[in-house]
Structure formats: structure tokens, C-alpha cells
Design a protein around this motif. Structure first.
Motif, PDB file in Angstrom:
ATOM      1  N   ASP A 119      20.641   9.633  33.573  1.00  0.00           N
ATOM      2  CA  ASP A 119      20.973   8.675  34.623  1.00  0.00           C
ATOM      3  C   ASP A 119      21.177   7.285  34.025  1.00  0.00           C
ATOM      4  O   ASP A 119      20.967   6.283  34.690  1.00  0.00           O
ATOM      5  N   GLY A 143      20.199   4.475  36.716  1.00  0.00           N
ATOM      6  CA  GLY A 143      19.837   4.966  38.043  1.00  0.00           C
ATOM      7  C   GLY A 143      18.816   4.069  38.710  1.00  0.00           C
ATOM      8  O   GLY A 143      17.918   3.533  38.068  1.00  0.00           O
ATOM      9  N   LYS A 222      15.487  12.382  33.343  1.00  0.00           N
ATOM     10  CA  LYS A 222      16.402  12.019  34.434  1.00  0.00           C
ATOM     11  C   LYS A 222      15.724  12.148  35.783  1.00  0.00           C
ATOM     12  O   LYS A 222      15.098  13.145  36.078  1.00  0.00           O
ATOM     13  N   LEU A 224      16.549  11.241  40.007  1.00  0.00           N
ATOM     14  CA  LEU A 224      17.585  10.855  40.964  1.00  0.00           C
ATOM     15  C   LEU A 224      17.038   9.825  41.934  1.00  0.00           C
ATOM     16  O   LEU A 224      15.844   9.760  42.148  1.00  0.00           O
TER      17      LEU A 224
END
Length: 224
Positions: A119, A143, A222, A224
Motif C-alpha cells: 500500500d 495507504g 499491507k 487496507l
């Protein structure tokens, strides 16, 4: 240490005024001795504090408002003063050489990190820029869920990381009138994801190694 640039087209009604201001700035007499000494002291302090080994100090002083974006209405225009003008050519030359050295090292080392499934985006590389294009700071797009964490980790080691422009223009004090133009979801998302790394000459190989180590570690987790 302050200032900016004004661009105008040849048909602008204020073109003559800008030309006159530039001429006046170039021909103005040198500053007073006291003013010149104050400027040099400020420049020495600034150049010392941008070192990653010392950057933590001004960052830890809240009254400096370091990294904040503030709106100040432009009340007047002045040509560049002789003291700054005398240093302009040498500073441009130093920027062209020194910043490229650090920038190329960051480019190469980040290229060795596997960010493709993370991300974290190497924004400079993803925009397909050539390596020869000079940057003031090296941009990453991170992110939202990990941006602040990555910022804190890099800041903890005094690596000169910045969130640059942490919010969109309508949310800056003095520019509330822009809210009437509607929402800006893409700009807001970009502001919440941007991180930039320093590219100036005082960034050492050890600093670059540490930046890439931290970024690589976060890219392997990673979220989200």
C-alpha cells in the motif's frame, strides 16, 4: 528563507509594474550590516537544522509550527534583494548537483524494495519520470491506514519526513470561501496519503538506508 516567484503573460496589465519592481529590487542598496549579519545567522541555523540528525529538534518545538500550511494574503510585491540575488546562481548550481545525488540513491534503493504488492507507491517512479528530473522532495503515496504510522516511524529516527500539505485548501484558515465550490474528494484523499522524503545534500547514505529499511518493513504489512 522566504519569497516566491510571480509568473505572468505578456498581455497582463500588471507586467510593466512587475518589471519595475524587479528593476528596483536589483538596484536597491545593500542591506544594513546588522541586517546582513542576521540573515547569515538565520541561514546557518536553517542549513544546520535541516540535517536529519538535528531535524528532530525544530520538529519537537510546537511554537515553530513546522510543516503547517498557512494562508497569508499578499499585500505587496518586491524584487529580490541584492544579498539573495548574489547567492542565487551558486545555490541553483548546488541544488542541481547535490539534490540529484541523494535523489538518485533514493530512486535506486526504493527500486530494490518490492512495493508492487503493498500500500506504498513510489510516486516519482509510477509517474514514469526520468531519473534526471530534479525534485525538491521525494514523494510517496501511502495507504491512509498506515500513513501516520509510517510518518511516526520515520520521524522517530529524525529522517526529515514530511506530510507536506496535510489538508486541502478549503480546510485552511482564511480559505473557507473555497468550500462553496463543492467537495474535493480526490484532493482530500491525496492529501491524506502523501509523504515526502528529503533530497538535500545533508542526507547521508545511512539515512537513506534507514528510510528504505522502514519503508520496506511497512510495505510487507499491507493494510487496507
Amino acid at each position: 528563507l522566504g519569497g516566491g516567484a510571480v509568473l505572468h503573460d505578456t498581455g497582463n496589465s500588471r507586467a510593466d509594474e512587475l518589471t519595475r519592481l524587479l528593476s528596483e529590487g536589483n538596484s536597491r542598496s545593500e542591506r544594513s550590516r546588522k541586517s546582513r549579519i542576521a540573515f547569515w545567522l538565520k541561514a546557518k541555523l536553517y542549513n544546520g537544522m535541516i540535517s536529519p540528525r538535528l531535524y528532530w529538534l525544530p520538529q519537537s518545538l510546537p511554537f515553530l509550527h513546522l510543516g503547517e500550511t498557512r494562508f497569508h494574503p499578499l499585500k505587496s510585491l518586491e524584487g529580490i534583494d541584492p544579498l539573495r540575488l548574489s547567492m542565487l546562481a551558486s545555490n541553483v548550481k548546488a541544488y542541481q548537483h547535490d539534490s540529484m545525488t541523494t535523489q538518485n540513491k533514493l530512486y535506486e534503493m526504493l527500486g530494490q524494495s518490492d512495493l508492487s504488492h503493498s500500500d506504498i507507491t513510489d510516486l516519482f517512479r509510477s509517474c514514469e519520470n526520468t531519473k534526471e528530473r530534479r525534485l525538491l522532495r521525494y514523494p510517496l503515496l501511502v495507504g491512509k491506514a498506515i500513513r501516520d504510522q509510517l510518518y511516526s516511524e520515520l520521524q522517530r529516527y529524525g529522517l526529515g519526513v514530511s506530510r507536506m500539505y496535510p489538508t486541502i485548501l478549503p480546510e485552511i484558515s482564511g480559505l473557507e470561501a473555497l468550500q462553496q465550490q463543492g467537495e474535493f474528494p480526490e484532493a482530500s484523499s491525496f492529501a491524506k496519503r502523501l509523504l515526502t522524503l528529503p533530497t538535500h545534500s545533508q542526507v547521508s547514505q545511512m539515512d537513506i538506508d534507514k528510510m528504505c529499511q522502514i519503508i520496506s518493513a511497512d510495505s510487507g504489512n499491507k493494510r487496507l
